[in-house]
Design an enzyme around this catalytic site. Structure first.
Site, mmCIF file in Angstrom:
data_model
loop_
_atom_site.group_PDB
_atom_site.id
_atom_site.type_symbol
_atom_site.label_atom_id
_atom_site.label_comp_id
_atom_site.label_asym_id
_atom_site.label_seq_id
_atom_site.Cartn_x
_atom_site.Cartn_y
_atom_site.Cartn_z
ATOM 1 N N LYS A 1 8.545 6.087 2.598
ATOM 2 C CA LYS A 1 9.569 5.094 2.971
ATOM 3 C C LYS A 1 9.964 4.254 1.761
ATOM 4 O O LYS A 1 11.143 3.969 1.544
ATOM 5 C CB LYS A 1 9.033 4.166 4.076
ATOM 6 C CG LYS A 1 8.865 4.879 5.398
ATOM 7 C CD LYS A 1 8.035 4.093 6.388
ATOM 8 C CE LYS A 1 7.488 5.044 7.438
ATOM 9 N NZ LYS A 1 6.377 4.493 8.229
ATOM 10 N N LYS B 1 0.242 -2.059 5.188
ATOM 11 C CA LYS B 1 -0.344 -0.982 5.984
ATOM 12 C C LYS B 1 -1.546 -1.573 6.704
ATOM 13 O O LYS B 1 -1.892 -2.732 6.469
ATOM 14 C CB LYS B 1 -0.747 0.217 5.125
ATOM 15 C CG LYS B 1 -1.508 -0.139 3.839
ATOM 16 C CD LYS B 1 -1.741 1.091 2.972
ATOM 17 C CE LYS B 1 -0.650 1.345 1.962
ATOM 18 N NZ LYS B 1 -0.251 2.729 1.861
ATOM 19 N N ARG B 2 -2.203 -0.796 7.573
ATOM 20 C CA ARG B 2 -3.398 -1.313 8.209
ATOM 21 C C ARG B 2 -4.411 -1.730 7.143
ATOM 22 O O ARG B 2 -4.477 -1.119 6.068
ATOM 23 C CB ARG B 2 -4.016 -0.247 9.122
ATOM 24 C CG ARG B 2 -3.231 0.001 10.385
ATOM 25 C CD ARG B 2 -3.135 -1.247 11.222
ATOM 26 N NE ARG B 2 -4.420 -1.581 11.806
ATOM 27 C CZ ARG B 2 -4.701 -1.533 13.104
ATOM 28 N NH1 ARG B 2 -3.782 -1.177 13.973
ATOM 29 N NH2 ARG B 2 -5.901 -1.873 13.555
ATOM 30 N N LYS C 1 -8.268 2.046 2.259
ATOM 31 C CA LYS C 1 -6.913 1.854 1.712
ATOM 32 C C LYS C 1 -6.943 0.883 0.520
ATOM 33 O O LYS C 1 -5.975 0.732 -0.194
ATOM 34 C CB LYS C 1 -5.971 1.340 2.797
ATOM 35 C CG LYS C 1 -5.706 2.363 3.917
ATOM 36 C CD LYS C 1 -4.725 1.825 4.934
ATOM 37 C CE LYS C 1 -4.606 2.699 6.177
ATOM 38 N NZ LYS C 1 -3.697 3.842 6.027
ATOM 39 N N THR D 1 2.547 7.705 4.967
ATOM 40 C CA THR D 1 3.990 7.936 5.125
ATOM 41 C C THR D 1 4.780 6.748 4.588
ATOM 42 O O THR D 1 5.962 6.881 4.295
ATOM 43 C CB THR D 1 4.354 8.162 6.615
ATOM 44 O OG1 THR D 1 3.618 7.247 7.404
ATOM 45 C CG2 THR D 1 4.052 9.580 7.056
HETATM 46 O O1 CBF Z 1 -0.520 11.727 9.850
HETATM 47 C C1 CBF Z 1 -0.055 10.462 10.072
HETATM 48 C C2 CBF Z 1 -0.994 9.421 9.513
HETATM 49 O O2 CBF Z 1 -2.132 9.387 10.347
HETATM 50 C C3 CBF Z 1 -3.089 8.384 9.961
HETATM 51 O O3 CBF Z 1 -2.495 7.126 10.000
HETATM 52 C C4 CBF Z 1 -4.242 8.372 10.983
HETATM 53 O O4 CBF Z 1 -4.241 7.579 11.874
HETATM 54 N N1 CBF Z 1 -5.217 9.238 10.894
HETATM 55 C C5 CBF Z 1 -3.608 8.692 8.550
HETATM 56 O O5 CBF Z 1 -4.527 7.714 8.175
HETATM 57 C C6 CBF Z 1 -2.429 8.743 7.588
HETATM 58 O O6 CBF Z 1 -2.880 9.149 6.321
HETATM 59 C C7 CBF Z 1 -1.386 9.731 8.084
HETATM 60 O O7 CBF Z 1 -0.257 9.672 7.275
#
Ligand code: CBF
Length: 833
Positions: free
Chosen positions: A681, A566-567, A572, A677
């Site tokens: 997955k 993830k980023r 995180k 999300t």
């Molecule tokens: O709702 C979609 C996603 O959006 C983010 O990535 C965002 O850019 N704010 C959130 O960080 C995620 O938690 C979220 O699932």
């Protein structure tokens, strides 16, 4: 509509209607035609790229036919449409998806084989369309897939960035950013040079009298042209093909300034063109972070103004009265990035169409819905008033008026609370004054939603608390995120999808994911478990090959694959993960060879991009790579632990990684990840997860059962007190974590100074992300993971049970909820023939 065309001409059109290919021979003909005519090649020089291009063009032609019919049907039926405004659409590759959604992948596979190509190699030629940063952009892409699959009349509107998210290279353990020029050859877009809109910036506002009325006229200082590029979005198992319209910027006065060119001033003759094109040149590479750059605001206005012009133009064709606008149009704001659309529509209605303010405002607020995706303060958009004034002078006036009327209504409803007025004002009285975009989005929308239950509760009790008091709770709702099972199961994990279909009565589960619950009765079926385990193993072999090819490190597919992709972001907590890995390494080192033999081999896999300006995130990547460099060559350790950082994580890599994971990490500090999300997955692909009680992890737990997930860490309700205690009380660092820090400081993983800020963030600077508070339970929970994994039979049973209960997390469910609760829109029945 047809009646307007004379009979003989109509007949001629009908006689010559294009029929799309449906079988292998038809497909091959199309491919050969495109190779020989469109690409001007032949069988003698048709390489894999040409085969990819021709296959894509064959499918694109097919989609365009469906796209045309879908648009005609939607126009003819004249029902309400949804417009999804998103600055990011993280689409990934299109060909595989198109083949699967139209149900002709087998035809293409056989046809390509006859022409001498392997479909897997052909598909791999495609460049990811990476017009997004992470979860928010990928969510938009999943929503487009669901909107089309469910036959909703819907359009996506975005920007056609020339450069998507940068490509990440790892050099000497550090992230290096390389531009992603993805438009070399993009068969999936359809330039619409006839669909252009002039967008104005700067200038001044003058009062004029028109028909005895005083009106505000915005006289532009600069005009830039928006050109539409359409991308067809095929639904799964339906002819509905919706449209994603992306805007590209161009100088409005043509290619260059002839006068300057003729006088030999070549450089400045193209200056206007270059300045204009800069607007859609690059995607801002920040995830959950707003930097407040003028060009970003320019992008936002350029895109929403072009989109609204288009939407209004379409509405006006129906010749309905303006009051019917919200019955025909629902606009969803994906985060605050498109909030200027609220102001722009009010401007169009009042300044151009001559509606009274209140009437216009009623139409505006009934049209918009706003989705909030974060509570992180650094991600909440604010723009300096001075900048808005300079770039969009009329819009600033309108924002001030919106704010005035809003504050008057608050004062009336909640008298004598001046502090409330200060708190909720759209204009923050700071130095400099700022426009609070989230507040503007709330005031201008009829519904505001969060993206998971905890997140939707949190916005109501924290950042938007006052607005709940003002509007009442009904304005705020929750739509828990979801993912499309077409891409994230059927496409990414074809063998698992096939196995599931064999137990769920065919492929219908891909359209109704709740049908997965039929798997549960097979959990005890030994043969089924065996096949399930074999598929997981094969997926791990595929990932192991990718690891070997890209990093040179050989990993054993029989190890437990532990994944966090993830980023890279402190919230995180990849730092928690890598500290945990170091702890594991130290524990293994302290064991005797006999003790080591009893340990479970593990591969810790990381992947993700850090925003280029996010120094701490880059240090985290550096630490992961530095630990990998030491651990991976330690002969005492061998296969017991490998640490991998996968370069350039993107959608197409996620399609290889998700199916291969045994356990994945979703370990954000409680209350910080809005939803997540990738957790969905991974579970849908038969992997278990370790996670905190955060975002959608909570609902995943509720659905799949507590015994099928590894939860740890502090709860969101305790976070504030803990932070307070760190700052004002004594803060003792977990003793195991302290050992990890000492080891880093000894220089075991390279120059200690490189990582000192990361350690200081925990030891000295208040440990905002609660790394130390959660460390012990994190380590303990990983021990439980190891124990559980040893019992493979039960592990597989947990995986199957979890998948069988994942029906809720389809993006189809989300879209149905948005349609019913927010958009009030119905799907359009389709004629399949
Ligand atoms: O709702 C979609 C996603 O959006 C983010 O990535 C965002 O850019 N704010 C959130 O960080 C995620 O938690 C979220 O699932």
């Amino acid at each position: 509509v047809e009646a307007s065309i004379p009979e003989p001409q109509r007949e001629a059109w009908k006689r010559n209607q294009i029929t799309s290919f449906t079988d292998k021979d038809g497909f091959e003909k199309e491919v050969v035609r495109h190779v020989e005519t469109t690409l001007a090649r032949s069988m003698f020089n048709c390489d894999e790229i040409a085969a990819y291009s021709a296959t894509s063009l064959a499918f694109r032609d097919r989609l365009i036919t469906h796209w045309n019919r879908t648009q005609q049907r939607q126009t003819y039926r004249d029902t309400k449409r949804v417009y999804y405004l998103s600055l990011e659409f993280l689409m990934g590759r299109a060909l595989d998806n198109a083949m699967l959604n139209v149900g002709l992948k087998n035809v293409a596979q056989d046809g390509l084989a006859e022409l001498g190509f392997r479909i897997e190699d052909v598909v791999k030629q495609e460049h990811d369309a990476a017009l997004g940063n992470g979860g928010l952009g990928r969510l938009a892409a999943c929503f487009l897939d669901s909107l089309a699959t469910l036959n909703f009349p819907a359009w996506g509107y975005g920007l056609r960035y020339r450069y998507g998210i940068f490509k990440q290279e790892i050099i000497d353990g550090y992230q290096v950013e390389v531009p992603d020029y993805w438009l070399d050859f993009n068969p999936w877009e359809f330039p619409r040079h006839d669909v252009t809109v002039d967008i104005q910036f700067f200038g001044q506002v003058n009062k004029k009298t028109v028909d005895g009325k005083t009106v505000s006229v915005w006289e532009a200082g600069e005009i830039v042209q928006a050109v539409a590029y359409d991308v067809p979005i095929p639904g799964y198992d339906t002819p509905t093909t919706n449209n994603l319209r992306l805007w590209s910027s161009k100088a409005s006065g043509g290619e260059f300034d002839f006068q300057k060119f003729n006088s030999g001033d070549y450089e400045s003759s193209v200056a206007d063109q270059q300045r204009a094109e800069t607007i859609s040149a690059v995607l801002y590479p920040n995830d959950n972070l707003e930097r407040g750059k003028e060009l970003r605001l320019k992008q936002q206005y350029f895109w929403v103004a072009a989109s609204l012009y288009d939407i209004v133009r379409r509405f006006k064709k129906s010749r309905r009265s303006w009051n019917e606008f919200p019955d025909q149009v629902a606009i969803q704001l994906n985060d605050t990035h498109p909030t200027l659309a609220i102001v722009e529509l009010q401007r169009i209605l009042v300044d151009i169409e001559g509606l009274e303010w209140d009437n216009a405002w009623e139409i505006v607020t009934s049209t918009f819905g706003y989705t909030n995706h974060t509570v992180l303060p650094e991600a909440l958009e604010k723009w300096p008033v001075g900048l808005v004034q300079h770039l969009l002078p009329r819009h600033l006036q309108i924002i001030y008026d919106i704010n005035l009327f809003f504050l008057q209504s608050v004062e009336k409803a909640i008298p004598d609370d001046r502090d409330m007025l200060r708190r909720v004002s759209i204009i923050e009285e700071s130095q400099p004054k700022m426009v609070r975009m989230a507040f503007l989005a709330i005031v201008g929308s009829h519904k505001v939603n969060g993206v998971a239950e905890l997140h939707s509760d949190l916005i109501k009790t924290t950042i938007f608390k006052d607005f709940v008091e003002i509007y009442g709770p009904d304005k705020f709702t929750n739509v828990t995120n979801g993912i499309t099972p077409r891409r994230w199961l059927h496409q990414a994990n074809p063998r698992l999808s096939e196995l599931i279909a064999s137990k769920c009565g065919g492929n219908d589960f891909l359209k109704d994911l709740t049908l997965l619950n039929q798997l549960e009765k097979h959990v005890q079926d030994k043969q089924f478990r065996k096949e399930w385990a074999e598929i997981k193993y094969a997926n791990k072999v595929r990932l192991a090959k990718h690891i070997k090819d890209t990093t040179g490190v050989v990993v054993n597919p029989a190890s437990l694959f532990d994944v966090q992709v993830k980023r890279i972001h402190e919230y995180k907590r990849q730092q928690l993960n890598i500290f945990g890995v170091i702890h594991r390494y130290l524990s293994l080192k302290a064991m005797t060879p006999d003790q080591r033999k009893k340990q479970l081999p593990r591969v810790s896999i990381f992947g993700g991009k850090a925003a280029p300006g996010y120094w701490m995130a880059k240090q985290i990547i550096h630490l992961i790579n530095s630990v990998g460099a030491v651990v991976n060559k330690d002969e005492d350790i061998g296969d017991l632990l490998k640490v991998i950082f996968l370069e350039d994580y993107n959608v197409s890599k996620a399609e290889i990684i998700c199916p291969a994971s045994d356990i994945s990490e979703h370990i954000s500090t409680a209350g910080t990840e809005a939803s997540g999300t990738s957790n969905m997955k991974f579970v849908l692909n038969g992997g278990l997860i370790i996670g905190t009680c955060d975002g959608a992890n909570i609902e995943i737990t509720r659905e799949i059962g507590e015994s099928n997930i590894f939860l740890f860490g502090n709860l969101s309700e305790d976070v504030e007190d803990l932070r307070h205690a760190h700052t004002y009380g004594s803060h003792t660092i977990d003793s195991d974590l302290d050992k990890v820090f000492n080891e880093i400081e000894k220089g075991t993983f390279g120059t200690p100074h490189d990582f000192s800020a990361m350690i200081a963030a925990v030891r000295q600077h208040g440990d905002y992300y609660l790394v130390s508070d959660d460390f012990h339970s994190y380590i303990e929970t990983h021990q439980l993971v190891d124990e559980a994994y040893r019992n493979q039979d039960e592990w597989i049973a947990k995986c199957i049970t979890s998948v069988s209960r994942m029906g809720f997390f389809t993006s189809d469910r989300c879209i149905n909820e948005y349609a019913e609760e927010i958009w009030n829109v119905e799907p359009l029945a389709v004629d399949r023939h």
